[in-house]
Design a protein around this motif. Structure first.
Motif, PDB file in Angstrom:
ATOM      1  N   TRP A 112       0.740  -1.184   0.241  1.00 47.42           N
ATOM      2  CA  TRP A 112      -0.277   0.185   0.124  1.00 47.42           C
ATOM      3  C   TRP A 112       0.909   1.265   0.140  1.00 47.42           C
ATOM      4  CZ3 TRP A 112      -5.102  -0.205  -0.454  1.00 47.42           C
ATOM      5  CH2 TRP A 112      -6.064  -1.432   0.288  1.00 47.42           C
ATOM      6  N   TYR A 113       0.492   2.067  -0.674  1.00 47.01           N
ATOM      7  CA  TYR A 113       1.081   3.353  -1.282  1.00 47.01           C
ATOM      8  C   TYR A 113       0.712   4.419  -0.660  1.00 47.01           C
ATOM      9  CZ  TYR A 113       4.963   0.601  -2.752  1.00 47.01           C
ATOM     10  OH  TYR A 113       6.305   0.324  -3.166  1.00 47.01           O
ATOM     11  N   ARG A 114       0.522   5.602  -0.061  1.00 39.74           N
ATOM     12  CA  ARG A 114      -0.246   6.932  -0.236  1.00 39.74           C
ATOM     13  C   ARG A 114       0.081   8.725  -1.007  1.00 39.74           C
ATOM     14  NH1 ARG A 114      -0.524   7.828   5.919  1.00 39.74           N
ATOM     15  NH2 ARG A 114       1.505   8.381   6.544  1.00 39.74           N
ATOM     16  N   GLN A 115      -0.161   8.802  -1.055  1.00 33.76           N
ATOM     17  CA  GLN A 115      -0.247   9.651  -2.010  1.00 33.76           C
ATOM     18  C   GLN A 115      -1.158  11.300  -1.540  1.00 33.76           C
ATOM     19  OE1 GLN A 115       0.697  10.423  -6.244  1.00 33.76           O
ATOM     20  NE2 GLN A 115       2.149  12.352  -5.663  1.00 33.76           N
ATOM     21  N   ALA A 116      -0.449  12.212  -0.931  1.00 32.37           N
ATOM     22  CA  ALA A 116      -1.258  13.242  -0.693  1.00 32.37           C
ATOM     23  C   ALA A 116      -1.024  14.606  -1.199  1.00 32.37           C
ATOM     24  CB  ALA A 116      -0.934  13.809   1.450  1.00 32.37           C
ATOM     25  N   PRO A 117      -1.868  16.083  -1.597  1.00 32.21           N
ATOM     26  CA  PRO A 117      -1.959  16.640  -2.415  1.00 32.21           C
ATOM     27  C   PRO A 117      -0.868  16.694  -2.278  1.00 32.21           C
ATOM     28  CG  PRO A 117      -3.959  16.407  -1.610  1.00 32.21           C
ATOM     29  CD  PRO A 117      -3.020  15.652  -0.974  1.00 32.21           C
ATOM     30  N   GLY A 118       0.575  17.493  -3.620  1.00 36.46           N
ATOM     31  CA  GLY A 118       1.331  17.816  -3.606  1.00 36.46           C
ATOM     32  C   GLY A 118       2.455  16.971  -2.335  1.00 36.46           C
ATOM     33  N   LYS A 119       3.058  16.436  -2.177  1.00 37.31           N
ATOM     34  CA  LYS A 119       3.150  15.717  -2.097  1.00 37.31           C
ATOM     35  C   LYS A 119       3.441  14.258  -2.486  1.00 37.31           C
ATOM     36  CE  LYS A 119       2.760  16.445   3.006  1.00 37.31           C
ATOM     37  NZ  LYS A 119       2.397  16.306   4.574  1.00 37.31           N
ATOM     38  N   GLU A 120       5.291  13.845  -2.624  1.00 37.20           N
ATOM     39  CA  GLU A 120       5.535  12.461  -3.472  1.00 37.20           C
ATOM     40  C   GLU A 120       4.708  11.114  -2.545  1.00 37.20           C
ATOM     41  OE1 GLU A 120       9.772  13.656  -4.597  1.00 37.20           O
ATOM     42  OE2 GLU A 120       9.458  12.341  -4.084  1.00 37.20           O
ATOM     43  N   ARG A 121       4.630  10.274  -3.709  1.00 37.94           N
ATOM     44  CA  ARG A 121       3.862   8.815  -3.036  1.00 37.94           C
ATOM     45  C   ARG A 121       4.762   8.218  -2.319  1.00 37.94           C
ATOM     46  NH1 ARG A 121       0.999   5.015  -7.216  1.00 37.94           N
ATOM     47  NH2 ARG A 121       0.160   7.352  -7.885  1.00 37.94           N
ATOM     48  N   GLU A 122       4.344   7.603  -1.216  1.00 37.96           N
ATOM     49  CA  GLU A 122       5.215   6.892  -0.124  1.00 37.96           C
ATOM     50  C   GLU A 122       5.104   6.281   0.322  1.00 37.96           C
ATOM     51  OE1 GLU A 122       5.123   9.301   3.252  1.00 37.96           O
ATOM     52  OE2 GLU A 122       3.109   9.061   3.739  1.00 37.96           O
TER      53      GLU A 122
ATOM     54  N   ALA B 270      -0.639  -1.263  -4.761  1.00 40.96           N
ATOM     55  CA  ALA B 270       0.098  -2.185  -6.146  1.00 40.96           C
ATOM     56  C   ALA B 270       1.178  -3.686  -5.591  1.00 40.96           C
ATOM     57  CB  ALA B 270       2.163  -1.343  -5.152  1.00 40.96           C
ATOM     58  N   ALA B 271       1.214  -4.159  -6.906  1.00 37.84           N
ATOM     59  CA  ALA B 271       2.216  -5.432  -6.541  1.00 37.84           C
ATOM     60  C   ALA B 271       3.072  -5.320  -7.570  1.00 37.84           C
ATOM     61  CB  ALA B 271       1.364  -6.734  -7.736  1.00 37.84           C
ATOM     62  N   LYS B 272       4.100  -5.930  -6.702  1.00 37.97           N
ATOM     63  CA  LYS B 272       5.306  -5.510  -7.131  1.00 37.97           C
ATOM     64  C   LYS B 272       5.850  -5.941  -7.834  1.00 37.97           C
ATOM     65  CE  LYS B 272       7.078  -1.842  -5.665  1.00 37.97           C
ATOM     66  NZ  LYS B 272       7.384  -0.437  -6.270  1.00 37.97           N
ATOM     67  N   GLY B 273       7.123  -6.034  -8.763  1.00 40.08           N
ATOM     68  CA  GLY B 273       7.346  -6.153 -10.205  1.00 40.08           C
ATOM     69  C   GLY B 273       9.077  -7.000  -9.785  1.00 40.08           C
ATOM     70  N   PRO B 274       9.301  -6.756 -11.587  1.00 40.11           N
ATOM     71  CA  PRO B 274       8.880  -5.636 -11.941  1.00 40.11           C
ATOM     72  C   PRO B 274       8.565  -6.327 -12.988  1.00 40.11           C
ATOM     73  CG  PRO B 274      11.652  -6.474 -12.689  1.00 40.11           C
ATOM     74  CD  PRO B 274      11.184  -7.314 -10.823  1.00 40.11           C
ATOM     75  N   PRO B 275       7.108  -6.087 -13.161  1.00 35.82           N
ATOM     76  CA  PRO B 275       7.359  -4.873 -13.831  1.00 35.82           C
ATOM     77  C   PRO B 275       5.924  -4.895 -12.650  1.00 35.82           C
ATOM     78  CG  PRO B 275       5.213  -6.121 -15.214  1.00 35.82           C
ATOM     79  CD  PRO B 275       6.648  -7.423 -14.848  1.00 35.82           C
TER      80      PRO B 275
END
Length: 114
Positions: free
Chosen positions: A36-46, A96-101
């Motif tokens: 699981w990842y998250r992205q807040a407005p104006g910030k990078e995905r973490e 997310a499913a981590k690959g690659p890809p």
């Protein structure tokens, strides 16, 4: 076309809980680390949390002790139980499913009001 489908987001008051779900194809779910990842407005995905196919987990320091990642291999579903939510947890949450890809879902919005 690999599709990951998230659900479970919403609006919750600070201190509340939500559980996110992510449905994935079995061919991906059984062999890939899932996260699981998250992205807040104006910030990078973490990164929020990740679980290997063997079950080992890793959490961002900001969510340790409050969030729990789990997977149901029979249902090809990944979960994120979020407790003691804070306004700073407000973000779009992605599976997310981590690959690659790597494969990504479309995201589900989590909003925590103070």
């Amino acid at each position: 076309q690999v599709q990951l489908v998230e659900s479970g987001g919403g609006l919750v008051q600070a201190g509340g809980s939500l559980r996110l779900s992510c449905a994935a194809p079995g061919s991906i779910f059984s062999i890939n680390a899932m996260g699981w990842y998250r992205q807040a407005p104006g910030k990078e995905r973490e990164l929020v949390a990740v679980m290997s196919s063997g079950g080992s987990t890793h959490y961002a320091d900001s969510v340790k002790g409050r969030f729990a990642i789990s997977r149901d291999n029979a249902k090809n579903t990944l979960y994120l139980q979020m407790n003691s939510l804070k306004p700073e947890d407000t973000a779009m949450y992605y599976c997310a499913a981590k690959g690659p890809p790597d494969y990504w879902g479309q995201g589900t919005q989590v909003t925590v009001s103070s």
